[in-house]
Design a protein around this motif. Structure first.
Motif: not given
Length: 265
Positions: A72-88
């Motif tokens: 996930i971190r590699r893809k975030a750095e490659e794409t510049g996408v911000r990631v939000l984690a939501v715990i249920g």
């Protein structure tokens, strides 16, 4: 360049990561979820630049937790996408490990969060087989090939080996949380003692950034017209699944969680 029609609605990809984390078929693992994760980043890259991880997991394999988190971190750095984690309801142990791949972590005040620890174990059956007059015969090459044999008394060296193994995994878990959460962590190192807590306490300790749910965060970040696009592994049709495959998988996963292999939990 992405062409957006004036009547179209912004789409936010949501990756559902629910269940035990394990290399087993049907569980949460990198091989099964990588295609959905990659599709999510591709969709976010051309649109809202936002991706959400919807986490519902009590933990499992430390290897798969680490593989998914780092992918996930590699893809975030490659794409510049911000990631939000939501715990249920629960994002504990390996579930929290994956949550730390997010740039921000959210939960419900009553979610189960944390459990930054490792557990492993087995059974000792040597007294049982002796009681029934069973003689076990085994031949090995290698002084430790029979390490953790359930039909032999536990050796002090095996116990020390097991503890060192779990300590090393625990150190890796703590290092990942410190790397991802940084200065947000509050209080002393008891946050790493393996205990779990409610979301309200997790926020006070800096394990999460705030309270929220998937749809509320999408509206707040991207406006009322934005909509979630839920992504997950493609399901293969089979008669076994049709007549109870999911039940068999859940049983196998429950049994695996009690196995000797170290588990995050």
């Amino acid at each position: 360049m992405t062409l957006r029609l004036p009547w179209s609605r912004p789409c936010v990809p949501v990756i559902r990561l629910a269940g035990l984390i394990s290399p087993r078929e049907g569980a949460v693992n990198l091989e099964r979820f990588a295609p959905a994760i990659d599709r999510g980043f591709d969709l976010a890259k051309g649109g809202t630049k936002l991706l959400i991880l919807a986490i519902e997991s009590p933990g499992g394999s430390p290897v798969q937790s680490d593989l998914i988190g780092r992918h996930i971190r590699r893809k975030a750095e490659e794409t510049g996408v911000r990631v939000l984690a939501v715990i249920g309801d629960v994002g504990a142990s390996g579930g929290y490990w994956i949550a730390c791949a997010g740039d921000e972590i959210f939960a419900n005040p009553m979610s189960i969060v944390g459990s930054i620890g490792v557990v492993g174990g087995g059974f000792g059956l040597h007294d049982l087989i002796r009681r029934f007059g069973i003689e076990r015969r085994v031949v090995t090459a290698g002084a430790n090939k029979l390490r953790n044999d359930p039909f032999s008394p536990e050796r002090p060296g095996d116990a020390a080996f097991n503890q060192a193994l779990l300590d090393d995994i625990h150190d890796a878990f703590k290092a990942w949380v410190r790397e991802r959460r940084g200065a947000a962590l509050k209080g002393d190192d008891t946050v790493f003692d393996g205990s779990y807590m409610l979301g309200s306490a997790a926020k006070a300790r800096g394990l999460i950034d705030g309270f929220g749910d998937v749809r509320g965060l999408i509206t707040g970040r991207c406006g009322p017209r934005a909509k979630p696009v839920f992504l997950g592994p493609k399901r293969k049709f089979s008669l076994l699944r049709l007549f109870g495959r999911s039940t068999l998988i859940e049983l196998a996963n429950a049994m695996e969680s009690e196995a000797l292999t170290p588990k995050l939990g």
